[in-house]
Design a protein around this motif. Structure first.
Motif, PDB file in Angstrom:
ATOM      1  N   ILE A 215       0.851  -1.190   0.000  1.00  0.00           N
ATOM      2  CA  ILE A 215       0.000   0.000   0.000  1.00  0.00           C
ATOM      3  C   ILE A 215       0.881   1.232   0.000  1.00  0.00           C
ATOM      4  O   ILE A 215       1.879   1.294   0.728  1.00  0.00           O
ATOM      5  CB  ILE A 215      -0.935  -0.006   1.228  1.00  0.00           C
ATOM      6  CG1 ILE A 215      -1.961  -1.137   1.105  1.00  0.00           C
ATOM      7  CG2 ILE A 215      -1.639   1.336   1.391  1.00  0.00           C
ATOM      8  CD1 ILE A 215      -2.794  -1.346   2.346  1.00  0.00           C
ATOM      9  N   ALA A 216       0.513   2.214  -0.819  1.00  0.00           N
ATOM     10  CA  ALA A 216       1.307   3.438  -0.917  1.00  0.00           C
ATOM     11  C   ALA A 216       0.435   4.678  -0.876  1.00  0.00           C
ATOM     12  O   ALA A 216      -0.690   4.674  -1.381  1.00  0.00           O
ATOM     13  CB  ALA A 216       2.130   3.441  -2.206  1.00  0.00           C
ATOM     14  N   VAL A 217       0.968   5.723  -0.274  1.00  0.00           N
ATOM     15  CA  VAL A 217       0.398   7.060  -0.361  1.00  0.00           C
ATOM     16  C   VAL A 217       1.250   7.818  -1.367  1.00  0.00           C
ATOM     17  O   VAL A 217       2.479   7.820  -1.290  1.00  0.00           O
ATOM     18  CB  VAL A 217       0.426   7.768   1.003  1.00  0.00           C
ATOM     19  CG1 VAL A 217       0.276   9.279   0.827  1.00  0.00           C
ATOM     20  CG2 VAL A 217      -0.686   7.256   1.901  1.00  0.00           C
ATOM     21  N   THR A 218       0.610   8.464  -2.337  1.00  0.00           N
ATOM     22  CA  THR A 218       1.311   9.170  -3.407  1.00  0.00           C
ATOM     23  C   THR A 218       0.788  10.592  -3.538  1.00  0.00           C
ATOM     24  O   THR A 218      -0.427  10.817  -3.494  1.00  0.00           O
ATOM     25  CB  THR A 218       1.116   8.444  -4.756  1.00  0.00           C
ATOM     26  OG1 THR A 218       1.547   7.089  -4.628  1.00  0.00           O
ATOM     27  CG2 THR A 218       1.907   9.121  -5.863  1.00  0.00           C
ATOM     28  N   GLY A 219       1.726  11.547  -3.689  1.00  0.00           N
ATOM     29  CA  GLY A 219       1.305  12.935  -3.839  1.00  0.00           C
ATOM     30  C   GLY A 219       2.434  13.821  -4.326  1.00  0.00           C
ATOM     31  O   GLY A 219       3.540  13.341  -4.612  1.00  0.00           O
ATOM     32  N   ALA A 220       2.172  15.095  -4.415  1.00  0.00           N
ATOM     33  CA  ALA A 220       3.182  16.059  -4.836  1.00  0.00           C
ATOM     34  C   ALA A 220       4.340  16.050  -3.848  1.00  0.00           C
ATOM     35  O   ALA A 220       4.124  15.956  -2.634  1.00  0.00           O
ATOM     36  CB  ALA A 220       2.570  17.449  -4.927  1.00  0.00           C
ATOM     37  N   VAL A 221       5.546  16.142  -4.350  1.00  0.00           N
ATOM     38  CA  VAL A 221       6.727  16.028  -3.505  1.00  0.00           C
ATOM     39  C   VAL A 221       6.759  17.093  -2.419  1.00  0.00           C
ATOM     40  O   VAL A 221       7.212  16.842  -1.298  1.00  0.00           O
ATOM     41  CB  VAL A 221       8.018  16.071  -4.367  1.00  0.00           C
ATOM     42  CG1 VAL A 221       8.203  17.423  -5.026  1.00  0.00           C
ATOM     43  CG2 VAL A 221       9.239  15.690  -3.548  1.00  0.00           C
ATOM     44  N   GLU A 222       6.238  18.288  -2.714  1.00  0.00           N
ATOM     45  CA  GLU A 222       6.262  19.348  -1.700  1.00  0.00           C
ATOM     46  C   GLU A 222       5.303  19.067  -0.547  1.00  0.00           C
ATOM     47  O   GLU A 222       5.460  19.619   0.547  1.00  0.00           O
ATOM     48  CB  GLU A 222       5.956  20.709  -2.333  1.00  0.00           C
ATOM     49  CG  GLU A 222       4.590  20.822  -2.974  1.00  0.00           C
ATOM     50  CD  GLU A 222       4.617  20.485  -4.460  1.00  0.00           C
ATOM     51  OE1 GLU A 222       3.675  20.907  -5.164  1.00  0.00           O
ATOM     52  OE2 GLU A 222       5.564  19.802  -4.914  1.00  0.00           O
ATOM     53  N   ARG A 223       4.301  18.208  -0.763  1.00  0.00           N
ATOM     54  CA  ARG A 223       3.392  17.839   0.317  1.00  0.00           C
ATOM     55  C   ARG A 223       3.868  16.595   1.063  1.00  0.00           C
ATOM     56  O   ARG A 223       3.761  16.516   2.292  1.00  0.00           O
ATOM     57  CB  ARG A 223       1.985  17.594  -0.227  1.00  0.00           C
ATOM     58  CG  ARG A 223       1.293  18.814  -0.814  1.00  0.00           C
ATOM     59  CD  ARG A 223      -0.201  18.581  -0.997  1.00  0.00           C
ATOM     60  NE  ARG A 223      -0.485  17.396  -1.809  1.00  0.00           N
ATOM     61  CZ  ARG A 223      -0.654  17.423  -3.125  1.00  0.00           C
ATOM     62  NH1 ARG A 223      -0.537  18.566  -3.791  1.00  0.00           N
ATOM     63  NH2 ARG A 223      -0.930  16.305  -3.784  1.00  0.00           N
ATOM     64  N   VAL A 224       4.373  15.620   0.321  1.00  0.00           N
ATOM     65  CA  VAL A 224       4.832  14.375   0.946  1.00  0.00           C
ATOM     66  C   VAL A 224       6.178  14.565   1.640  1.00  0.00           C
ATOM     67  O   VAL A 224       6.409  14.012   2.720  1.00  0.00           O
ATOM     68  CB  VAL A 224       4.935  13.250  -0.113  1.00  0.00           C
ATOM     69  CG1 VAL A 224       5.500  11.971   0.502  1.00  0.00           C
ATOM     70  CG2 VAL A 224       3.564  12.977  -0.721  1.00  0.00           C
ATOM     71  N   CYS A 225       7.049  15.372   1.037  1.00  0.00           N
ATOM     72  CA  CYS A 225       8.389  15.603   1.597  1.00  0.00           C
ATOM     73  C   CYS A 225       8.662  17.107   1.682  1.00  0.00           C
ATOM     74  O   CYS A 225       9.546  17.629   0.984  1.00  0.00           O
ATOM     75  CB  CYS A 225       9.461  14.942   0.741  1.00  0.00           C
ATOM     76  SG  CYS A 225       9.202  13.209   0.398  1.00  0.00           S
TER      77      CYS A 225
END
Length: 254
Positions: A215-225
């Protein structure tokens, strides 16, 4: 009446032999037990080995069942059942994280997306169920490669194209990533597959602690990291979700 294919019958007899009794058997023992000449037995074993159904110990030369049979043995867990068990938990994860959630399984030489929960906002999104993702660069692929020996073999032995400037392509570096993934129990992809996109993933295990998905959560890099490192609360949320789904399909608490 159609006749049985003799070579398949012999191969099946060898697999049954290796499945019972001693864990490893030598060529002479196998040939004698199934009533074949050593040359014929060796040819069948070599084919089974090439397909991953049999492994040969480098030190002793003895044979044992291979990792591919573990995958086939897990086929009782239907993908639709896995998806059904994950529905509530992945919905909750998308809602709490504010990001897209993917459930993936190993298929052929990549990761097959079997469930996709949209990011809970009003943005236009494309359903990715049925899409294939690479094993070597995605968070889902790294997790599956770290825990599934067949997936690892496919990722290591096959080409690992550079999809972005950050993609890991060297075998030694990729193996180090898998080792780190096993140590901490999760994997991350920061712009290694798509520019501007980051993801964090954790494995789903069955009652025998075999990996059956991720299972993965995926999003814009500025939000995830936002600070260059994946947000700790996202890691915790993904791992909790994967554990919950694992328990749903029979895994003990871990």
């Amino acid at each position: 009446m159609a006749k049985n294919i003799q070579s398949l019958e012999r191969a099946a007899a060898m697999l049954r032999l290796l499945a019972g009794g001693e864990r490893r058997l030598g060529l002479s023992d196998i040939a004698s037990a199934v009533g074949l000449a050593k040359g014929t037995a060796h040819g069948i074993l070599r084919t089974l080995q090439a397909e991953g159904f049999v492994e040969q110990d480098a030190a002793s030369g003895r044979y044992q069942l291979g990792a591919e049979l573990l995958r086939l043995g897990n086929s009782y867990l239907d993908i639709h059942e896995l998806r059904a068990r994950a529905l509530v938990w992945t919905d909750d994860l998308a809602r709490s994280s504010g990001e897209s959630v993917h459930l993936g399984v190993v298929h052929q030489r990549g990761v097959l997306i079997v469930h996709h929960v949209f990011r809970p906002d009003d943005s236009r999104q494309v359903l990715e169920v049925g899409a294939m993702q690479p094993l070597h660069s995605t968070a889902l692929g790294k997790v599956l490669s770290a825990y599934d020996p067949v997936a690892r073999g496919q990722a290591v032995e096959n080409e690992r194209p550079a999809l972005t400037a950050r993609t890991i392509t060297a075998v030694a570096e990729f193996e180090a990533v898998l080792e780190l993934t096993r140590e901490r129990g999760w994997a991350v992809d920061v712009e290694e597959t798509w520019e501007g996109v980051a993801a964090v993933a954790a494995p789903v295990h069955d009652r025998r602690r075999m990996p059956v998905g991720a299972i993965a959560v995926t999003g814009a890099v500025e939000r995830v990291c936002p600070s260059g490192e994946v947000r700790p609360e996202l890691v915790a949320a993904v791992r909790d979700c994967a554990r919950a789904v694992s328990r749903e399909i029979g895994a003990g608490r871990f």
